[in-house]
Design an enzyme around this catalytic site. Structure first.
Site, PDB file in Angstrom:
ATOM      1  N   TYR A 172       9.764   8.179  10.067  1.00 39.59           N
ATOM      2  CA  TYR A 172      10.026   7.670   8.722  1.00 39.59           C
ATOM      3  C   TYR A 172      11.104   8.535   8.075  1.00 39.59           C
ATOM      4  CZ  TYR A 172       5.769   4.737   8.391  1.00 39.59           C
ATOM      5  OH  TYR A 172       4.811   3.769   8.557  1.00 39.59           O
TER       6      TYR A 172
ATOM      7  N   ASP B  66       2.886   0.596   2.981  1.00 39.95           N
ATOM      8  CA  ASP B  66       2.330   0.350   1.650  1.00 39.95           C
ATOM      9  C   ASP B  66       3.268  -0.479   0.788  1.00 39.95           C
ATOM     10  OD1 ASP B  66       0.044   1.986   2.158  1.00 39.95           O
ATOM     11  OD2 ASP B  66       1.258   3.767   1.787  1.00 39.95           O
TER      12      ASP B  66
END
Length: 251
Positions: free
Chosen positions: A110, A53
């Site tokens: 992540y 994003d």
């Protein structure tokens, strides 16, 4: 066509995410512009393994490149890097089989970084600044443990009802692990799963932080929402703390 696998690193601060968009600067858009400069009129196609994003960073984004010719890889990589902005770099490129499927991912890792020490101008673009005292890592870990395993993450995602109906996105997901560790004046939260839904990690992080501070959400409410019950928590941690660290494919 020849197929190649690129590994990308990028500081996502100045970009509107991965996916190419008209009138917006994106990672894929900048990559495609750079490849176009190098290949001139040659047709090509890029596909990313993870749709990061706006503002999210990566050190191991994987991208397939379909190309009409077979270049000398080191020279080709050097030429594309020269055409890219300084905040995006191809760290490696390799030729792969044409049947390689970039969606066939074993797991992704992540991390979310929190600075609970002194403000640092040099690292500020990559971390959340925490002003509520030093974080108790064990207490924080116990909250993140609530999210590990298989749950319905519909309420911890950026999906709306239209997304769920039209795109048939499955919200019951399994998070293999979440590990909270301290490295000097940083607290790093490491996530591992086959895949993540839009905003999922950032919504989990902010909900966990609010729960840690006894603000707006409790452990019991988190457990209820992980069954898809109740309202979506209006919490989303800043994108700058999130980084894609690793993508591993099924062999």
């Amino acid at each position: 066509m020849f197929k190649f696998l690129l590994t990308l690193q990028y500081d996502g601060s100045d970009f509107h995410g991965w996916i190419e968009q008209p009138n917006s600067s994106t990672i894929q858009g900048e990559l495609n512009k750079a490849i176009s400069k190098v290949t001139k009129s040659t047709k090509f196609k890029t596909v990313g393994a993870s749709k990061t994003d706006t503002g999210v960073h990566a050190i191991d984004q994987k991208v397939t490149l379909d190309l009409e010719f077979n270049p000398k890889l080191e020279l080709f990589k050097k030429a594309i890097n020269k055409a890219l902005p300084e905040t995006i770099r191809i760290s490696s490129i390799e030729k792969i089989e044409n049947n390689f499927n970039i969606r066939d991912v074993l797991y992704k890792e992540y991390s979310y970084t929190i600075n609970d020490g002194q403000y640092n101008l040099l690292t500020n673009r990559f971390e959340l600044n925490w002003n509520f005292g030093q974080i108790d890592v064990k207490k924080m870990q116990s909250i993140f443990d609530l999210f590990v395993g298989e749950h319905d993450f519909k309420l911890f995602s950026g999906l709306n009802e239209k997304d769920l109906e039209v795109n048939n996105i499955k919200t019951i997901r399994n998070i293999e692990s979440i590990k909270v560790v301290r490295v000097d004046d940083k607290v790093i939260i490491n996530f591992k799963a086959k895949g993540f839904i839009r905003y999922q990690i950032r919504m989990i992080v902010q909900s966990a932080l609010n729960c840690y501070l006894d603000k707006k959400i409790s452990a019991e409410q988190i457990q209820e929402k992980l069954q898809g019950k109740g309202a979506k928590p209006p919490f989303n941690a800043p994108a700058k703390g999130l980084k894609l660290n690793k993508i591993v494919f099924n062999s």
